[in-house]
Design an enzyme around this catalytic site. Structure first.
Site, PDB file in Angstrom:
ATOM      1  N   HIS A   1       0.818  -1.209   0.000  1.00 55.65           N
ATOM      2  CA  HIS A   1       0.000   0.000   0.000  1.00 55.65           C
ATOM      3  C   HIS A   1       0.857   1.267   0.000  1.00 55.65           C
ATOM      4  CE1 HIS A   1      -3.456   2.446   1.871  1.00 55.65           C
ATOM      5  NE2 HIS A   1      -3.949   1.946   0.748  1.00 55.65           N
TER       6      HIS A   1
ATOM      7  N   LYS B   1      -4.468  10.473   5.668  1.00 56.74           N
ATOM      8  CA  LYS B   1      -4.109   9.559   6.745  1.00 56.74           C
ATOM      9  C   LYS B   1      -3.049  10.242   7.597  1.00 56.74           C
ATOM     10  CE  LYS B   1      -4.190   6.726   2.696  1.00 56.74           C
ATOM     11  NZ  LYS B   1      -5.458   6.089   2.746  1.00 56.74           N
TER      12      LYS B   1
ATOM     13  N   ASP C   1      16.701  11.035  -8.264  1.00 61.45           N
ATOM     14  CA  ASP C   1      18.123  11.411  -8.198  1.00 61.45           C
ATOM     15  C   ASP C   1      18.691  11.343  -6.781  1.00 61.45           C
ATOM     16  OD1 ASP C   1      18.165  11.804 -10.912  1.00 61.45           O
ATOM     17  OD2 ASP C   1      17.937  13.977 -10.811  1.00 61.45           O
TER      18      ASP C   1
ATOM     19  N   LYS D   1       3.264   4.448  -1.041  1.00 64.04           N
ATOM     20  CA  LYS D   1       3.362   5.408  -2.147  1.00 64.04           C
ATOM     21  C   LYS D   1       4.659   6.186  -1.955  1.00 64.04           C
ATOM     22  CE  LYS D   1      -1.295   4.868  -1.471  1.00 64.04           C
ATOM     23  NZ  LYS D   1      -1.918   4.247  -0.303  1.00 64.04           N
TER      24      LYS D   1
ATOM     25  N   ASP E   1      -0.009  16.716  20.171  1.00 68.09           N
ATOM     26  CA  ASP E   1       0.530  17.834  20.939  1.00 68.09           C
ATOM     27  C   ASP E   1       1.096  18.915  19.998  1.00 68.09           C
ATOM     28  OD1 ASP E   1      -0.316  16.651  23.262  1.00 68.09           O
ATOM     29  OD2 ASP E   1       1.640  15.847  23.803  1.00 68.09           O
TER      30      ASP E   1
ATOM     31  N   HIS F   1      -9.490  11.059   2.132  1.00 72.44           N
ATOM     32  CA  HIS F   1      -8.560   9.935   2.010  1.00 72.44           C
ATOM     33  C   HIS F   1      -7.256  10.201   2.765  1.00 72.44           C
ATOM     34  CE1 HIS F   1      -6.154   6.883  -0.404  1.00 72.44           C
ATOM     35  NE2 HIS F   1      -7.224   6.200  -0.067  1.00 72.44           N
TER      36      HIS F   1
END
Length: 484
Positions: free
Chosen positions: A226, A404, A233, A228, A409, A402
């Site tokens: 899952h 996450k 470079d 991404k 604090d 979507h």
């Protein structure tokens, strides 16, 4: 047929039926014993036992495909991971010289011990909440690549956005840039084979993660990558929740783009992204192992601390869940969470309840209308329990949320690919950043409150009045939430 022959035929059929029933019963009992012997979460184990006993054929098929545990199995070579780590260009930072609290130092050490996560400084990041902005930045950086592009996505669609990015990758490969692509085979099912074949034929090294084929179907379909991650470079990195698909730019038919969070990174943390990518690449392509590319000289000098934390179904512990739990338990002021699906483990739910009951400001934002009705109702099943403990729940109204992220604090932020649900914590290969920085915390907090203005706060007085049929369905889905 004579009477004797008929009786023998009936007797034969009865024996065959009996043998089949005995074999099937032994199989089911054996599977139940296997489930119990794994000593997993009792609720999860009970869910699978009930499925096997009361839905024997369906339950058996589902368990073979989705129920088995890989905990502690070393499918990814520890030797190869050690070799990569030994060539890691960074050295651990002296934590005593960093502006960290005692609780944060403990979290740094926990992440390091769980997933060999090196604490880095000398970092900078840019936050994206709009897909169009993120992909314009990514396409610009891809076009300017000179040496290498490492690109990994759960979903790589062959829609307009996907085709544009694939064209850029092909162009760079023709220029001699080392271009490597990992895509999740199940996540990218909608893309046609010729889409990836075209890239491969034009110099882009592409590989599906855990390709689902026979006879390995049951061994692979449940373990999805899952993550991404993009590294360009050895200098620029990207990580977050956005996949390569038009809906992150344009949204579905209603034209409302998905709201998500993604980071563009520079600095020492980019080396950690390279390590993560190469571990996955070398696992999937053992015949074409890749070593570290030429290191980039970092010209950033600051104390912006970051760690990359990763987890997967083969880890001995639920790495990211434990880091989340530690951060939540150490909170003294506030915990702000955005997640598309809220299906917490018992430990995380109790940690959130304890924080709220200790007067920590705990706020959880989920979408009003998710992309999965079942997961939406499963998430709703936790709302009443949260409200009773003083946790504030907000429903995001404009479209699909979507993002996450978790903001704790005044200094800590974590964001990446990890949903606040069982699948992310236990079954998926995930990657999140831990960011120890007041400025980033403040920026993410501002974004959270901007989104909060687009939400409806759930109030206990009205929530319990929702239709009885909906509440019943939520309760039913809640029973199977650990195996969704």
């Amino acid at each position: 047929m004579s009477t004797t022959a008929a009786l023998l035929w009936i007797s034969f059929n009865e024996w065959v039926t009996l043998i089949i029933l005995i074999a099937y019963s032994v199989t089911i009992i054996s599977m139940v014993v296997v489930v119990l012997s794994e000593n997993r979460n009792p609720i999860r184990s009970i869910a699978w036992v009930l499925a096997l006993l009361f839905l024997p054929i369906v339950g058996l098929v589902f368990y073979l495909f989705f129920g088995r545990s890989l905990k502690g199995q070393h499918i990814i070579s520890r030797r190869n991971k050690r070799k990569l780590m030994n060539r890691f260009h960074l050295r651990p930072v002296n934590l005593d010289e960093e502006p960290l609290s005692a609780e944060e130092r403990t979290l740094v050490k926990l992440a390091r011990n769980l997933c060999t996560s090196i604490y880095t400084v000398n970092n900078e990041l840019k936050i994206f909440t709009i897909g169009r902005d993120k992909f314009e930045s990514l396409k610009h950086d891809l076009r300017n690549a000179k040496r290498s592009i490492y690109l990994q996505y759960y979903i790589f669609s062959d829609d307009a956005l996907g085709k544009e990015i694939s064209d850029i990758l092909i162009e760079k490969a023709r220029e001699g840039v080392d271009v490597k692509v990992i895509y999740d085979h199940v996540g990218s099912f909608s893309a046609r084979n010729r889409f990836f074949k075209r890239m491969s034929e034009n110099g882009v090294e592409t590989h599906p993660f855990f390709k689902v084929t026979f006879p390995q179907l049951a061994n692979r379909i449940n373990w999805r990558n899952h993550r991404k991650i993009v590294v360009i470079d050895s200098e620029i990195g990207y990580i977050g929740g956005m996949n390569i698909a038009d809906r992150y730019e344009k949204g579905p038919a209603d034209g409302t783009a998905w709201r998500d969070t993604h980071f563009r990174l520079r600095g020492d943390i980019v080396d950690a992204l390279i390590y993560s990518f190469l571990v996955d690449w070398n696992f999937q392509k053992p015949d074409k192992k890749v070593d570290y590319p030429t290191p980039h000289v970092n010209d950033i000098h600051n104390h912006v601390g970051m760690q990359l934390i990763s987890s997967g179904p083969m880890s001995s512990y639920n790495n990211i869940a434990l880091c989340f739990q530690k951060a939540i338990s150490a909170a003294t002021k506030s915990i702000y969470i955005q997640t598309p699906y809220f299906l917490p483990t018992d430990g995380l739910l109790h940690a959130l309840e304890a924080a709220a009951l200790a007067n920590v400001d705990v706020r959880i934002m989920i979408p009003r209308r998710g992309d999965s009705k079942m997961l939406q109702y499963a998430s709703f099943s936790y709302v009443t329990q949260c409200l009773k403990a003083g946790i504030k729940i907000y429903l995001y109204e404009p479209g699909m949320l979507h993002a996450k992220s978790m903001i704790v604090d005044d200094t800590l932020v974590t964001a990446g690919s990890t949903n606040f649900d069982f699948r992310s914590f236990e079954n998926n290969f995930e990657a999140n950043l831990l960011i120890y920085d007041r400025a980033t915390n403040r920026a993410m907090r501002d974004i959270f409150f901007e989104d909060l203005a687009k939400c409806t706060k759930v109030r206990f007085s009205t929530w319990h009045k929702r239709p009885r049929l909906q509440r019943t369905f939520e309760s039913i889905v809640r029973l199977v939430a650990p195996i969704l």
